[in-house]
Design a protein around this motif. Structure first.
Motif, mmCIF file in Angstrom:
data_model
loop_
_atom_site.group_PDB
_atom_site.id
_atom_site.type_symbol
_atom_site.label_atom_id
_atom_site.label_comp_id
_atom_site.label_asym_id
_atom_site.label_seq_id
_atom_site.Cartn_x
_atom_site.Cartn_y
_atom_site.Cartn_z
ATOM 1 N N ASN A 160 0.863 -1.172 0.000
ATOM 2 C CA ASN A 160 0.000 0.000 0.000
ATOM 3 C C ASN A 160 0.897 1.219 0.000
ATOM 4 O O ASN A 160 1.290 1.722 1.047
ATOM 5 N N LEU A 161 1.232 1.673 -1.188
ATOM 6 C CA LEU A 161 2.195 2.754 -1.307
ATOM 7 C C LEU A 161 1.721 4.016 -0.587
ATOM 8 O O LEU A 161 2.514 4.738 0.025
ATOM 9 N N PHE B 38 5.995 7.826 0.934
ATOM 10 C CA PHE B 38 4.974 8.559 0.185
ATOM 11 C C PHE B 38 4.452 9.748 0.988
ATOM 12 O O PHE B 38 4.277 10.850 0.457
ATOM 13 N N LYS B 39 4.231 9.539 2.290
ATOM 14 C CA LYS B 39 3.747 10.630 3.133
ATOM 15 C C LYS B 39 4.767 11.770 3.196
ATOM 16 O O LYS B 39 4.397 12.949 3.155
ATOM 17 N N SER B 40 6.031 11.418 3.257
ATOM 18 C CA SER B 40 7.075 12.453 3.278
ATOM 19 C C SER B 40 7.122 13.199 1.954
ATOM 20 O O SER B 40 7.324 14.430 1.924
ATOM 21 N N TYR B 41 6.930 12.455 0.856
ATOM 22 C CA TYR B 41 6.912 13.086 -0.469
ATOM 23 C C TYR B 41 5.801 14.131 -0.543
ATOM 24 O O TYR B 41 6.012 15.256 -1.026
ATOM 25 N N LEU B 42 4.603 13.774 -0.065
ATOM 26 C CA LEU B 42 3.493 14.722 -0.087
ATOM 27 C C LEU B 42 3.813 15.956 0.757
ATOM 28 O O LEU B 42 3.601 17.095 0.321
ATOM 29 N N ASP C 226 6.753 17.140 1.739
ATOM 30 C CA ASP C 226 7.870 17.926 1.204
ATOM 31 C C ASP C 226 7.452 18.785 0.011
ATOM 32 O O ASP C 226 8.072 19.825 -0.261
ATOM 33 N N ASN C 227 6.422 18.336 -0.697
ATOM 34 C CA ASN C 227 6.004 19.044 -1.908
ATOM 35 C C ASN C 227 4.686 19.805 -1.728
ATOM 36 O O ASN C 227 4.119 20.291 -2.716
ATOM 37 N N GLY C 228 4.222 19.899 -0.482
ATOM 38 C CA GLY C 228 2.999 20.641 -0.216
ATOM 39 C C GLY C 228 1.781 20.067 -0.901
ATOM 40 O O GLY C 228 0.893 20.824 -1.336
ATOM 41 N N LEU C 229 1.718 18.758 -0.990
ATOM 42 C CA LEU C 229 0.621 18.084 -1.686
ATOM 43 C C LEU C 229 -0.310 17.407 -0.701
ATOM 44 O O LEU C 229 0.100 17.028 0.403
ATOM 45 N N GLY C 230 -1.537 17.215 -1.115
ATOM 46 C CA GLY C 230 -2.500 16.497 -0.302
ATOM 47 C C GLY C 230 -3.632 15.981 -1.164
ATOM 48 O O GLY C 230 -3.738 16.306 -2.364
ATOM 49 N N TYR C 231 -4.490 15.168 -0.584
ATOM 50 C CA TYR C 231 -5.620 14.608 -1.328
ATOM 51 C C TYR C 231 -6.690 14.157 -0.336
ATOM 52 O O TYR C 231 -6.416 13.968 0.855
ATOM 53 N N THR C 232 -7.888 13.971 -0.828
ATOM 54 C CA THR C 232 -8.966 13.310 -0.096
ATOM 55 C C THR C 232 -9.645 12.333 -1.041
ATOM 56 O O THR C 232 -9.593 12.507 -2.268
ATOM 57 N N ILE C 233 -10.259 11.315 -0.477
ATOM 58 C CA ILE C 233 -10.971 10.313 -1.270
ATOM 59 C C ILE C 233 -12.466 10.615 -1.215
ATOM 60 O O ILE C 233 -13.040 10.744 -0.133
ATOM 61 N N GLU C 234 -13.087 10.711 -2.391
ATOM 62 C CA GLU C 234 -14.529 10.917 -2.485
ATOM 63 C C GLU C 234 -15.151 9.724 -3.203
ATOM 64 O O GLU C 234 -15.133 9.668 -4.437
ATOM 65 N N PRO D 88 -0.188 7.883 -5.916
ATOM 66 C CA PRO D 88 0.879 6.888 -5.786
ATOM 67 C C PRO D 88 1.557 6.566 -7.112
ATOM 68 O O PRO D 88 2.773 6.341 -7.144
ATOM 69 N N CYS D 89 0.796 6.526 -8.221
ATOM 70 C CA CYS D 89 1.446 6.166 -9.482
ATOM 71 C C CYS D 89 2.430 7.244 -9.931
ATOM 72 O O CYS D 89 3.466 6.932 -10.545
ATOM 73 N N HIS D 90 2.163 8.509 -9.617
ATOM 74 C CA HIS D 90 3.133 9.564 -9.935
ATOM 75 C C HIS D 90 4.395 9.384 -9.093
ATOM 76 O O HIS D 90 5.519 9.521 -9.601
ATOM 77 N N PHE D 91 4.207 9.068 -7.835
ATOM 78 C CA PHE D 91 5.346 8.828 -6.946
ATOM 79 C C PHE D 91 6.163 7.630 -7.429
ATOM 80 O O PHE D 91 7.403 7.656 -7.387
ATOM 81 N N GLN D 92 5.485 6.576 -7.911
ATOM 82 C CA GLN D 92 6.197 5.423 -8.465
ATOM 83 C C GLN D 92 7.066 5.824 -9.648
ATOM 84 O O GLN D 92 8.207 5.358 -9.782
ATOM 85 N N SER D 93 6.518 6.651 -10.519
ATOM 86 C CA SER D 93 7.308 7.101 -11.669
ATOM 87 C C SER D 93 8.541 7.856 -11.203
ATOM 88 O O SER D 93 9.641 7.687 -11.749
#
Length: 485
Positions: free
Chosen positions: A125-126, A132-136, A138-146, A171-176
């Motif tokens: 579960n990436l 992944f949490k650190s990546y978000l 560090d880059n000022g990113l976030g999301y919610t699930i609807e 996650p797929c962007h982080f994988q790339s």
């Protein structure tokens, strides 16, 4: 460079595209290399298929016939990890890296077998990893699930919805990012490399980022030709699984189109990420000297055959996958021979000139180099169950006949040239009796040739009681004793 994806239908991209989703990057990858238009998953399920792609052996040999993290798992770790393909490459001096979905063992991950890379064991579960949490953060990113669509009453079994955030937060962007960073490190070294990225996408639930939500024109989606299938002539478990396991499966064409739309949006997200990787390979110069292989572990039913969902079924939607080998020296074009996605291992190693021990998979390199080279007469695939244990074997002939052997239920025979959507089971048709006999004989030979543990069952169900399988046979023992007296 092995690019793997999860649950991609063969008809979602070129050259067999039947969906209106825009996939310019996967299409250019397929067009630029030698593709096999009749590639099947070794099993229509994640763990067995992934284990086979990484070892070149059937699941009944590598031991992981079901998903490794199920309560009824046939195997939780590989029986012989020495068969993993990177060992052959490592002995030849390659650095070997792994990014993405593993799902070939619940306690041991790629690093335990010598791969470079930080990949969790099991399904993984990436989104839940610290990296992944650190990546978000560090880059000022976030999301919610609807959530927007469920497959069961009471808001159970999430099917699709919105990933409320930009593509960069997925996650797929982080994988790339991860695989590009790994390749950049390999590019600066002197050793050859083998690197694989295994995307979780477009496996459901289909959670679509802001840029791609409803990016597919729903008005261009045409319902599957077999959506009206009442499943008569198919094993009883198929109807029960459709009606009882996913009780809110698509029942109307509008519901079907809505669900296919989410799948297409998810494929478009994946295509964008693969485009980022291909652009990096070209800009870095690696594309000129790197063999690129692309395939999926299996397909996806996506509401076909009256609303069937997910995988674990022997039909073309779940069994057929794209597969391509791309390198400037190989040229391009589509090959018509039968292939399995586990053929990647011997084929890639053969093209690279790396020695390897014989596998149950076959080397397709002769067909890659010569479009007229002969391929398989018959292709054998396997299934051992997803939600419960359920043995099936699938046999496809070079002349497009298909046998599905279900020892506890109906056998199925389809003429894929005449009936590509598998609506008409020919197994009980008197006029096709010769075809049934031929396919059953071929199945007996293929299961025996590969040492399939089901071979005794295959033979005895089809009237051959002395199978030479090594199982105890009282008649043979009695006759041997009588002859000795």
């Amino acid at each position: 460079m092995f690019i793997g994806v999860d649950q991609l239908r063969h008809d979602a991209i070129w050259p067999h595209k039947a969906l209106p989703v825009e996939t310019p990057n996967m299409d250019r990858l397929m067009r630029g290399g030698v593709s096999f238009g009749r590639t099947y998953a070794t099993s229509p399920l994640c763990t067995p298929s992934r284990g086979s792609m990484l070892t070149g052996d059937y699941a009944f040999t590598h031991g992981m016939g079901t998903n490794c993290d199920m309560y009824h798992a046939l195997g939780r770790e590989l029986a012989d990890p020495g068969r993993l393909l990177h060992h052959d490459l490592g002995r030849a001096g390659y650095r070997c890296g792994f990014v993405g979905k593993w799902h070939v063992g619940v306690e041991k991950g790629p690093a335990d077998y010598g791969f470079e890379g930080d990949v969790p064991p099991g399904y993984g579960n990436l989104a839940g990893t610290d990296a992944f949490k650190s990546y978000l953060e560090d880059n000022g990113l976030g999301y919610t699930i609807e959530p927007e669509l469920y497959f069961n009453p009471g808001r159970q079994t999430l099917a699709a919805g919105r990933w409320r955030g930009p593509q960069r937060s997925t996650p797929c962007h982080f994988q790339s990012n991860q695989i590009i960073e790994m390749l950049e490190g390999y590019r600066s070294g002197d050793a050859p490399f083998f690197a694989t990225v295994q995307y979780w996408d477009p496996h459901g639930p289909h959670l679509i980022s802001d840029e791609f939500h409803r990016s597919t024109d729903r008005s261009r989606i045409v319902p599957w030709p077999n959506f009206a299938d009442d499943l008569s002539g198919k094993p009883r478990r198929v109807k029960r699984e459709r009606d009882d396991f996913y009780r809110l499966h698509p029942r109307t064409q509008d519901e079907l189109v809505a669900y296919i739309g989410y799948y297409c949006d998810h494929v478009a997200m994946l295509d964008y990420e693969i485009g980022r990787l291909l652009d990096y390979l070209e800009a870095s110069g690696l594309a000129q000297s790197t063999l690129i292989v692309f395939t999926s572990d299996h397909g996806d039913m996506t509401g076909a055959h009256g609303g069937l969902i997910d995988k674990g079924l022997p039909y073309e939607e779940a069994m057929r996958v794209p597969m391509v080998f791309s390198h400037p020296d190989l040229g391009s074009g589509e090959r018509s021979g039968l292939a399995l996605n586990m053929d990647i291992l011997p084929t890639a190693l053969s093209l690279l000139g790396v020695a390897f021990a014989p596998r149950q998979a076959i080397d397709l390199s002769a067909q890659i180099r010569d479009s007229g080279a002969k391929g398989r007469d018959y292709l054998l695939a396997e299934y051992h169950g997803l939600r419960f244990l359920y043995s099936q074997r699938i046999l496809v002939s070079d002349d497009n006949l298909k046998l599905v052997f279900s020892p506890g239920d109906l056998d199925e025979v389809y003429d894929l040239a005449r009936d590509p959507h598998e609506m008409d089971n020919l197994a009980q048709r008197p006029e096709r009796a010769d075809d049934l006999v031929r396919l059953r004989l071929a199945l007996m030979k293929e299961t025996a040739r590969h040492g399939d543990p089901l071979r005794d069952c295959v033979s005895k169900f089809n009237g051959r009681w002395r199978t030479g399988s090594g199982q105890f046979d009282a008649t043979a023992v009695f006759e041997a004793g009588r002859a000795g007296s």
